[in-house]
Design a protein around this motif. Structure first.
Motif, PDB file in Angstrom:
ATOM      1  N   PHE A   1       0.826  -1.204   0.000  1.00  0.00           N
ATOM      2  CA  PHE A   1       0.000   0.000   0.000  1.00  0.00           C
ATOM      3  C   PHE A   1       0.863   1.258   0.000  1.00  0.00           C
ATOM      4  CE2 PHE A   1      -2.706   3.204   2.051  1.00  0.00           C
ATOM      5  CZ  PHE A   1      -3.857   3.074   1.296  1.00  0.00           C
ATOM      6  N   GLY A   2       0.524   2.199  -0.888  1.00  0.00           N
ATOM      7  CA  GLY A   2       1.269   3.450  -0.972  1.00  0.00           C
ATOM      8  C   GLY A   2       2.649   3.299  -1.575  1.00  0.00           C
ATOM      9  N   ASP A   3       2.930   2.143  -2.150  1.00  0.00           N
ATOM     10  CA  ASP A   3       4.271   1.854  -2.646  1.00  0.00           C
ATOM     11  C   ASP A   3       4.288   1.866  -4.178  1.00  0.00           C
ATOM     12  OD1 ASP A   3       6.964   1.295  -2.445  1.00  0.00           O
ATOM     13  OD2 ASP A   3       6.700  -0.481  -1.191  1.00  0.00           O
ATOM     14  N   ARG A   4       5.386   1.418  -4.753  1.00  0.00           N
ATOM     15  CA  ARG A   4       5.561   1.391  -6.194  1.00  0.00           C
ATOM     16  C   ARG A   4       6.487   0.248  -6.557  1.00  0.00           C
ATOM     17  NH1 ARG A   4       8.788   6.980  -7.360  1.00  0.00           N
ATOM     18  NH2 ARG A   4       9.046   6.031  -9.427  1.00  0.00           N
TER      19      ARG A   4
ATOM     20  N   ASP B   1       3.239  -1.755 -11.351  1.00  0.00           N
ATOM     21  CA  ASP B   1       2.663  -0.733 -10.480  1.00  0.00           C
ATOM     22  C   ASP B   1       1.167  -1.000 -10.437  1.00  0.00           C
ATOM     23  OD1 ASP B   1       4.699   0.973  -9.555  1.00  0.00           O
ATOM     24  OD2 ASP B   1       4.735   2.101 -11.434  1.00  0.00           O
TER      25      ASP B   1
ATOM     26  N   PHE C   1      -1.320   3.513  -7.983  1.00  0.00           N
ATOM     27  CA  PHE C   1      -0.007   3.730  -7.377  1.00  0.00           C
ATOM     28  C   PHE C   1       1.066   3.873  -8.455  1.00  0.00           C
ATOM     29  CE2 PHE C   1      -2.514   1.112  -4.466  1.00  0.00           C
ATOM     30  CZ  PHE C   1      -2.457   1.861  -3.299  1.00  0.00           C
ATOM     31  N   GLY C   2       2.207   4.421  -8.052  1.00  0.00           N
ATOM     32  CA  GLY C   2       3.344   4.532  -8.958  1.00  0.00           C
ATOM     33  C   GLY C   2       2.984   5.250 -10.235  1.00  0.00           C
TER      34      GLY C   2
ATOM     35  N   MET D   1      -3.860   7.619 -11.248  1.00  0.00           N
ATOM     36  CA  MET D   1      -4.944   7.694 -10.273  1.00  0.00           C
ATOM     37  C   MET D   1      -6.231   8.062 -10.997  1.00  0.00           C
ATOM     38  SD  MET D   1      -3.016   9.916  -7.313  1.00  0.00           S
ATOM     39  CE  MET D   1      -1.465   9.395  -6.574  1.00  0.00           C
TER      40      MET D   1
ATOM     41  N   TYR E   1     -11.423   0.833  -6.160  1.00  0.00           N
ATOM     42  CA  TYR E   1     -10.211   0.063  -5.923  1.00  0.00           C
ATOM     43  C   TYR E   1     -10.461  -1.047  -4.901  1.00  0.00           C
ATOM     44  CZ  TYR E   1      -7.885   3.607  -8.687  1.00  0.00           C
ATOM     45  OH  TYR E   1      -7.515   4.437  -9.721  1.00  0.00           O
TER      46      TYR E   1
ATOM     47  N   ASP F   1      -1.012  12.882  -1.000  1.00  0.00           N
ATOM     48  CA  ASP F   1      -1.708  11.648  -1.378  1.00  0.00           C
ATOM     49  C   ASP F   1      -2.682  11.149  -0.316  1.00  0.00           C
ATOM     50  OD1 ASP F   1      -0.289  11.602  -3.728  1.00  0.00           O
ATOM     51  OD2 ASP F   1       1.110  10.021  -3.120  1.00  0.00           O
TER      52      ASP F   1
ATOM     53  N   LEU G   1      -5.105   7.948  -0.741  1.00  0.00           N
ATOM     54  CA  LEU G   1      -4.813   6.689  -0.070  1.00  0.00           C
ATOM     55  C   LEU G   1      -5.965   6.258   0.831  1.00  0.00           C
ATOM     56  CD1 LEU G   1      -1.026   7.130   0.836  1.00  0.00           C
ATOM     57  CD2 LEU G   1      -2.028   5.879  -1.081  1.00  0.00           C
TER      58      LEU G   1
END
Length: 312
Positions: A63-66, A87, A91-92, A96, A102, A213, A217
């Motif tokens: 979560f919140g990563d790439r 990705d 995200f990444g 969005m 989601y 973000d 998120l």
């Protein structure tokens, strides 16, 4: 009270962003990563490292990563495995889209189409945190295609009586909703057992990005977990979890967990092991929530031992 960054703070953050992107680009080039785009819908950016190995591992980030967060562990996996690293939508570089929902089922549909387009028939699968929940459900839905499943500090499972990040969100506190540098420091201390040192400008970029973000998120978190149904009492946390799907995850599974994980307690691992037909547990005494960042060489070695040991 929301932190209001000064112009100087924003300028340093901009320099930090350039530094981060240059580092990731250089690291990807060194690893031989090729960049691709799955048109979807939704659009998904992805990296491929290697193509001449017999076995392929698909890596699903948290979560919140790439995808680039896996470049550290890729260094030690790429000699024996082809790597496919997307990705996730939202995200990444996958963008969005506020019109998308989601939810977990949608992520499974999106990844199913993505994997089909990449031409993978069978593959090994690994996921970290949120990516673990997505990987686990994908494996349950397509057990004949997933050879092995590696779950690293996996979300999605519920251990009765042991508080986790889900209970915190229900109580009104989402650790990912960053409104100040202090909130960011708290998040770092919860993710890592020992927060890594960062150049000041990089930290300020990460703070500013996390603040920008936070509403996005929160939307993804609520939709992914179906928080509306949980908070309204329509379903319980356990009913919303993947516990009931464990019987359908029939391939070999390894649950990798950091002893000091403060988001998803490590006691979840042996509990889930009992629910899965073919599971093992590996606890890292020295790590927190992200062993793939805290000890990439060690995790990679253990993951390779598991993948190739399961094939023997």
């Amino acid at each position: 009270m929301t932190f209001k960054p000064s112009m100087a703070f924003r300028a340093k953050a901009k320099a930090g962003e350039a530094m981060v992107e240059a580092f990731l680009k250089k690291n990807g080039k060194r690893l031989g990563a090729s960049l691709h785009t799955h048109q979807g819908p939704p659009l998904m950016a992805w990296s491929k490292i290697g193509s001449d190995k017999k076995e392929t591992l698909v890596l699903i980030h948290g979560f919140g990563d790439r995808k680039e967060s896996f470049y550290f562990i890729a260094e030690f996996l790429k000699e024996r495995l082809n790597l496919v690293i997307p990705d996730l939508p939202g995200f990444g570089n996958s963008g969005m889209d506020p019109d998308l929902v989601y939810g977990l089922d949608n992520y499974i549909d999106w990844l199913d189409r993505f994997i089909e387009q990449t031409g993978l028939d069978t593959f090994h699968l690994a996921g970290c945190s949120m990516g673990g929940a997505i990987a686990a459900k994908l494996a349950a839905q397509f057990p004949s295609r997933v050879k092995t499943l590696s779950l690293v500090g996996s979300a999605g499972f519920y251990l009765p009586g042991k508080p986790s990040i889900y209970d915190e969100v229900i109580a009104g506190s989402n650790i990912f909703y960053i409104s100040s540098p202090g909130d960011f420091e708290t998040l770092q201390s919860r993710i890592f057992r020992k927060s890594p040192p960062l150049p000041t400008c990089v930290k300020e970029y990460m703070i500013l990005k996390a603040m920008g973000d936070r509403k996005w998120l929160a939307k993804i978190f609520d939709e992914l977990v179906d928080m509306d149904s949980i908070q309204s009492g329509k379903i319980s946390l356990e009913q919303a979890s993947l516990n009931h799907l464990c019987k359908d995850i029939t391939m070999p599974v390894m649950l990798f967990w950091g002893r000091h994980d403060s988001l998803l307690p490590c006691e979840t691992a042996p509990f889930v092991e009992e629910l899965l037909p073919r599971a093992q547990v590996h606890i890292y005494e020295e790590y927190g929530h992200v062993p793939h960042l805290e000890g990439p060489r060690q995790l990679a070695g253990d993951m390779l031992d598991f993948i190739y040991g399961s094939a023997s």
